[in-house]
Scaffold this active site. Structure first.
Site: not given
Length: 260
Positions: A2-3, A59, A250
Site C-alpha cells: 500500500p502506497e 495512503k 530505508r
DNA sequence: ACCTATGTTATCGC
DNA sequence: GGCGATAACATAGG
C-alpha cells in the site's frame, strides 16, 4: 503493497462494490488494529448504516458512513482491501470484515498488524491530527519547489515524509527519482528549478501509470526500477547497475550512472 | 540465528 | 525546531 497507487485501487474497489448497501454485520477478528474505537463501538456505529462515498488522502482511505461518521483505513506495509461473498472462507490474516446486505463482504486483510481501522466524525480533522500533508497528486510544481527548498535532508526523505507530501512510500519514491534521474541522497534544498520540474513531472506520471495498471507490478512497464530492486541488477535503462544504499532508514535502490 | 520487508512513531543525540 | 539514526510495533520468508 500500500502506497498511493495501491490505496487508490482499493478506493475504487470500495466505491464500485460496497456503497449504498446496509451493513448487516461487522466482525472484528483482531482488535489490535482498531484505533480509538472498540469492536463494539465500530459495530454499533456501522450496522444498519450504509457506506455512501469514498475519499483518499495519501495512503489513507476514507469511506463516508451514513449518519455522519467516516471509516478510516490505513494499510501499513501488508494491508489489502478485498471484497468477496459471505459464503466464501475469508482469507488468512483477515482482521475486520463488513458483511453488506445482499451478501457482499468487505475485508480488511493485514498480515503484519501495522495498519489501522478507525472512525472519525471529520476526515479533515483526522488528517490534521495525524499530520498528513496534501495528497501527492494535489501538489503542483511551485508547491513542490517550496517543499524542496525548505528541507536540508535528502530529497528521498522529503518525498517519503507524509506530513510534507502524502502518498509516496519506499518503492514509488525510488521509482520517481529513477525517472527524474536524481540521486536519492541529494539534499532537497540543493535541487534546482529544472530538476524540481523533473521530479514533479515524473511523480505525476509514475503515479498515474501505476494507478492505470491497477498498481499491479506485473503490469507496470518493463523499464521501471521496481523490477530491478536488487543490488547489482542491470539498470533498466541499460547504463550501469543498480546500487543499494540506506537513505532515511530505508533500503534505497538507484543507478549511479543514471541518477546524479 | 541472522537478515530482509510496500509504514509510522517515539526517542536520543547533534 | 530540524534531521539522522535507532528501536519498536507484528509477522513471514529467505
Amino acid at each position: 503493497m500500500p502506497e498511493l497507487p495501491d490505496v487508490e485501487v482499493y478506493r475504487r474497489r470500495l466505491a464500485h462494490g460496497a456503497l449504498r448497501r446496509p451493513v448487516d454485520e461487522v466482525r472484528v477478528h483482531d482488535a489490535t488494529l482498531l484505533e480509538g474505537v472498540t469492536a463494539e463501538a465500530l459495530a454499533t456505529r456501522m450496522v444498519g448504516r450504509r457506506l455512501t462515498g469514498t475519499a483518499r488522502r495519501g495512503k489513507h482511505l476514507f469511506a463516508r458512513v451514513s449518519g455522519g461518521d467516516h471509516l478510516v483505513l490505513h494499510f501499513g506495509m501488508t494491508g489489502v482491501l478485498l471484497t468477496d461473498d459471505v459464503e466464501e472462507e475469508p482469507p488468512r490474516h483477515t482482521r475486520v470484515a463488513w458483511t453488506l446486505r445482499g451478501g457482499t463482504r468487505l475485508l480488511f486483510v493485514n498480515q503484519r498488524k501495522l495498519g489501522h481501522v478507525a472512525l472519525t466524525g471529520d476526515a479533515d480533522d483526522y488528517c490534521r491530527r495525524h499530520d498528513l500533508g496534501p495528497d501527492a497528486l494535489d501538489v503542483d510544481g511551485p508547491a513542490l519547489r517550496r517543499l524542496l527548498g525548505g528541507h536540508r535532508g535528502s530529497v528521498k526523505a522529503l518525498l517519503m515524509d507524509q506530513s510534507a507530501i502524502a502518498g509516496l512510500g519506499n518503492i514509488y519514491t525510488d521509482e520517481v527519482l529513477f525517472h527524474a534521474r536524481l540521486d536519492p541522497r541529494r539534499p532537497a534544498d540543493g535541487i534546482d528549478v529544472r530538476e524540481a520540474a523533473r521530479v514533479h513531472r515524473q511523480l505525476h506520471r509514475v503515479v498515474r501509470v501505476a494507478v492505470d495498471a491497477g498498481a499491479d507490478p506485473a503490469r507496470l512497464p518493463r523499464g521501471w526500477l521496481l523490477h530491478a530492486r536488487e543490488q547489482g541488477a542491470p539498470c533498466p535503462r541499460g547504463n550501469g547497475e543498480v546500487a543499494r544504499v540506506r537513505v532515511g532508514g530505508r533500503s534505497t535502490y538507484f543507478c549511479r550512472a543514471c541518477q546524479s
